[in-house]
Motif scaffolding. Structure first.
Motif, PDB file in Angstrom:
ATOM      1  N   VAL A 141     125.635 -14.810 -16.597  1.00 28.87           N
ATOM      2  CA  VAL A 141     125.515 -16.237 -16.315  1.00 28.87           C
ATOM      3  C   VAL A 141     125.240 -16.980 -17.620  1.00 28.87           C
ATOM      4  N   ALA A 189     119.484 -15.863 -13.662  1.00 28.44           N
ATOM      5  CA  ALA A 189     119.242 -17.271 -13.995  1.00 28.44           C
ATOM      6  C   ALA A 189     117.956 -17.433 -14.800  1.00 28.44           C
ATOM      7  N   GLU A 205     125.512 -27.487 -16.688  1.00 28.10           N
ATOM      8  CA  GLU A 205     126.397 -26.599 -15.927  1.00 28.10           C
ATOM      9  C   GLU A 205     125.902 -25.154 -15.950  1.00 28.10           C
ATOM     10  N   LEU A 206     126.350 -24.405 -14.969  1.00 27.87           N
ATOM     11  CA  LEU A 206     126.086 -22.965 -14.866  1.00 27.87           C
ATOM     12  C   LEU A 206     127.412 -22.265 -14.629  1.00 27.87           C
ATOM     13  N   TYR A 207     127.686 -21.229 -15.423  1.00 28.40           N
ATOM     14  CA  TYR A 207     128.930 -20.465 -15.315  1.00 28.40           C
ATOM     15  C   TYR A 207     128.610 -19.000 -15.031  1.00 28.40           C
ATOM     16  N   LEU A 218     124.246 -17.428  -7.408  1.00 26.99           N
ATOM     17  CA  LEU A 218     124.224 -18.162  -8.672  1.00 26.99           C
ATOM     18  C   LEU A 218     125.013 -19.460  -8.608  1.00 26.99           C
ATOM     19  N   ILE A 261     124.044 -20.864 -18.886  1.00 24.90           N
ATOM     20  CA  ILE A 261     123.545 -22.183 -18.512  1.00 24.90           C
ATOM     21  C   ILE A 261     123.654 -23.083 -19.729  1.00 24.90           C
ATOM     22  N   ARG A 286     122.565 -22.756  -8.697  1.00 26.50           N
ATOM     23  CA  ARG A 286     123.190 -23.829  -9.475  1.00 26.50           C
ATOM     24  C   ARG A 286     122.737 -25.190  -8.979  1.00 26.50           C
ATOM     25  N   ALA A 346     118.562 -16.391 -18.374  1.00 22.96           N
ATOM     26  CA  ALA A 346     119.344 -17.408 -19.085  1.00 22.96           C
ATOM     27  C   ALA A 346     118.493 -18.615 -19.443  1.00 22.96           C
ATOM     28  N   ILE A 359     120.103 -30.021 -17.935  1.00 21.05           N
ATOM     29  CA  ILE A 359     121.001 -28.904 -17.648  1.00 21.05           C
ATOM     30  C   ILE A 359     122.286 -29.458 -17.037  1.00 21.05           C
ATOM     31  N   THR A 375     123.403 -23.396 -25.156  1.00 24.30           N
ATOM     32  CA  THR A 375     123.534 -22.510 -23.997  1.00 24.30           C
ATOM     33  C   THR A 375     122.501 -21.377 -24.039  1.00 24.30           C
TER      34      THR A 375
END
Length: 356
Positions: free
Chosen positions: A34, A103, A5-7, A66, A36, A71, A106, A3, A43
């Motif tokens: 979110v 999360a 990144e998380l947006y 988050l 990931i 994250r 996702a 993993i 993603t």
């Protein structure tokens, strides 16, 4: 598959009409989405909504959780160690169930996409369920007209909001029953709006009037468990817990003590799909059936709830009409009256990559 990144981003979603319950009136929702991302660019997406009066979560707190502890907990973890990653989400902070749900959704979407399976198939189910339609709190004539319209639109089960004015609740249900066929099922949701004695009196009166109530959801305050059991023990109509149920420990207490007959599971309350599976399985082991419900949410999080429901054999009731209240069209689910068909593509069946 690491993993990377998380947006997070926020979306404003207006409703077609005000949504009224004993707890609140909503005219729009804020959905925190979110995404990931894996090191190979794949993603997964999830979403959460703030519901102050139920979860206590705000847009700001969801976003902070988050981008902060959640994250930090999952970055550089391997998605193929799936259960470990899910557990890290739950353990990284106290509370914040809505952020954890986003999360978790996702991660489930991402893992199903990685395996090239629809999420419902990964969870062991098929992609067809039937939802009810909610009728919000209002004057009896208005509620009866809304109920009649929902039946004409193809819904066979109605969830009627009551509880903001107990003196009107019997009249509301009588007015609705006069306008719809006897074959249509009615469920009541008081959203904690009655006292225990009011609940017993009202439910018994409805039973005597033969109004055909399938179940009554959360008649009393969420933390009044003795009041909840008081009602359950004194009426014939099945009683369901909603706001009283957040965690697996809540589920164990409610079913082992026979405080209620049924449980309503919502991803925003329990923290996501993995936790919802625990709740449904605890109830199943104790002979208690479950409903899958949602807050007023976006298609993204409601689709996740639908996939979970399709995959667990103890989900017997479905309350997933929220996307039909939104101005935007439903995504990932095809509604035909009360019938929901989940799309047969990997993950949740909703893509957002081009929007980030």
């Amino acid at each position: 598959m690491i993993i990377r990144e998380l947006y997070v981003k926020q979306r404003h979603l207006p409703l077609r009409a005000p949504f009224k319950t004993a707890l609140r009136t909503a005219v729009d929702i804020e959905s925190l989405e979110v995404m990931i991302e894996l090191e190979n660019g794949l993603t997964g997406i999830g979403a959460a909504v703030p519901t102050w009066v139920i979860t206590g979560d705000s847009s700001e707190s969801i976003k902070a959780a988050l981008l902060g502890p959640i994250r930090s907990a999952i970055i550089d973890e391997d998605i193929t160690n799936f259960k470990k990653v899910l557990k890290k989400v739950q353990k990284c902070c106290i509370g914040n169930t809505s952020a954890k749900a986003a999360a978790d959704i996702a991660l489930h979407d991402l893992y199903a996409r990685l395996l090239q399976l629809p999420l419902y198939a990964l969870l062991g189910g098929k992609g067809t369920i039937e939802t009810d339609m909610t009728v919000g709190v209002d004057d009896p004539d208005v509620m009866a007209a809304n109920a009649e319209k929902s039946v004409k639109d193809g819904f066979k089960v109605l969830k009627i909001k009551v509880g903001n004015d107990p003196t009107l609740d019997i009249a509301r249900i009588q007015a609705i029953r006069e306008r719809i066929p006897a074959t249509i099922k009615i469920r009541l949701d008081a959203n904690q709006g009655w006292t225990p004695k009011e609940a017993v009196r009202l439910i018994r009166e409805m039973e005597n009037l033969e109004l055909g109530i399938e179940l009554v959801e959360q008649p009393v305050h969420a933390r009044d468990l003795e009041g909840l059991k008081f009602v359950t023990d004194r009426v014939n109509t099945p009683i369901m817990a909603d706001e009283s149920l957040f965690s697996a420990s809540d589920a164990l207490m409610l079913v082992s003590g026979r405080y209620v007959d049924l449980l309503n599971i919502k991803l925003m309350k329990c923290g996501g799909i993995d936790e919802a599976i625990k709740l449904a399985s605890i109830a199943e082991a104790n002979g208690i059936a479950c409903m899958i419900g949602s807050m007023m949410e976006s298609s993204l999080s409601v689709a996740a709830a639908a996939h979970f429901a399709a995959g667990h054999p103890n989900i017997k009731f479905y309350d997933l009409d929220a996307p039909l209240w939104l101005v935007e069209e439903p995504e990932g689910m095809l509604y035909n009256g009360g019938n929901i068909q989940l799309v047969d593509v990997p993950g949740l069946g909703i893509t957002r990559e081009k929007e980030w």
